[in-house]
Design a protein around this motif. Sequence first.
Motif, PDB file in Angstrom:
ATOM      1  N   VAL A  95      30.426  83.249  12.653  1.00  0.00           N
ATOM      2  CA  VAL A  95      29.215  83.527  11.874  1.00  0.00           C
ATOM      3  C   VAL A  95      29.581  84.087  10.503  1.00  0.00           C
ATOM      4  CG1 VAL A  95      27.174  85.011  11.745  1.00  0.00           C
ATOM      5  CG2 VAL A  95      27.691  83.776  13.842  1.00  0.00           C
ATOM      6  N   GLY A  96      30.544  84.990  10.458  1.00  0.00           N
ATOM      7  CA  GLY A  96      30.975  85.548   9.177  1.00  0.00           C
ATOM      8  C   GLY A  96      31.512  84.481   8.243  1.00  0.00           C
ATOM      9  N   ALA A  97      32.329  83.582   8.772  1.00  0.00           N
ATOM     10  CA  ALA A  97      32.868  82.493   7.958  1.00  0.00           C
ATOM     11  C   ALA A  97      31.755  81.554   7.494  1.00  0.00           C
ATOM     12  CB  ALA A  97      33.921  81.717   8.745  1.00  0.00           C
ATOM     13  N   ALA A  98      30.816  81.252   8.399  1.00  0.00           N
ATOM     14  CA  ALA A  98      29.709  80.366   8.028  1.00  0.00           C
ATOM     15  C   ALA A  98      28.840  80.988   6.936  1.00  0.00           C
ATOM     16  CB  ALA A  98      28.870  80.051   9.264  1.00  0.00           C
ATOM     17  N   VAL A  99      28.561  82.264   7.048  1.00  0.00           N
ATOM     18  CA  VAL A  99      27.756  82.948   6.025  1.00  0.00           C
ATOM     19  C   VAL A  99      28.503  82.972   4.694  1.00  0.00           C
ATOM     20  CG1 VAL A  99      26.788  85.186   5.345  1.00  0.00           C
ATOM     21  CG2 VAL A  99      26.423  84.326   7.648  1.00  0.00           C
ATOM     22  N   LEU A 100      29.785  83.267   4.732  1.00  0.00           N
ATOM     23  CA  LEU A 100      30.573  83.302   3.499  1.00  0.00           C
ATOM     24  C   LEU A 100      30.619  81.954   2.821  1.00  0.00           C
ATOM     25  CD1 LEU A 100      32.395  85.048   1.656  1.00  0.00           C
ATOM     26  CD2 LEU A 100      34.325  84.241   3.031  1.00  0.00           C
ATOM     27  N   VAL A 101      30.878  80.896   3.577  1.00  0.00           N
ATOM     28  CA  VAL A 101      30.945  79.562   2.985  1.00  0.00           C
ATOM     29  C   VAL A 101      29.588  79.113   2.483  1.00  0.00           C
ATOM     30  CG1 VAL A 101      31.388  77.133   3.523  1.00  0.00           C
ATOM     31  CG2 VAL A 101      33.000  78.878   4.283  1.00  0.00           C
ATOM     32  N   SER A 102      28.549  79.296   3.299  1.00  0.00           N
ATOM     33  CA  SER A 102      27.222  78.810   2.877  1.00  0.00           C
ATOM     34  C   SER A 102      26.710  79.565   1.653  1.00  0.00           C
ATOM     35  CB  SER A 102      26.235  78.914   4.036  1.00  0.00           C
ATOM     36  OG  SER A 102      26.077  80.253   4.436  1.00  0.00           O
ATOM     37  N   LEU A 103      26.893  80.872   1.617  1.00  0.00           N
ATOM     38  CA  LEU A 103      26.437  81.619   0.430  1.00  0.00           C
ATOM     39  C   LEU A 103      27.292  81.323  -0.790  1.00  0.00           C
ATOM     40  CD1 LEU A 103      25.454  85.100   1.909  1.00  0.00           C
ATOM     41  CD2 LEU A 103      23.958  83.244   1.164  1.00  0.00           C
ATOM     42  N   SER A 104      28.579  81.042  -0.586  1.00  0.00           N
ATOM     43  CA  SER A 104      29.446  80.667  -1.707  1.00  0.00           C
ATOM     44  C   SER A 104      29.004  79.340  -2.307  1.00  0.00           C
ATOM     45  CB  SER A 104      30.905  80.572  -1.264  1.00  0.00           C
ATOM     46  OG  SER A 104      31.382  81.828  -0.872  1.00  0.00           O
TER      47      SER A 104
END
Length: 107
Positions: A95-104
């Motif tokens: 989830v942390g990686a998904a949030v980081l990539v999507s917000l980036s």
Amino acid sequence: MTDTTELWTIIIALGLGSFCLRFAFLGLVGDRAMPEWLLRHLRYTAVAVIPALVAPLVIWPTATGGEPDATRLAAAVATFAVGYLTKNVFAAMGVGAAVLVSLSLLF
């Protein structure tokens, strides 16, 4: 002393220090049972070390010149929330990686 010699001296000294710390527990005390209070405290080692490694990358990221970034803070909060609620490390990391990539990608 040249820069290379100083570097290798530091690397060897740190390696010996690390070996001595590990040997103190595994070599000298390895065949004896450790007290219950010590085992209880050792369980929290990862819980203390991992946030200590990650926190500077979230609060003072090199990519932004040391300025806090809302994207990284949001990913850290999402990771913490999922980890706390599910007690699942892999779900929290995902989830942390998904949030980081999507917000980036959005910003």
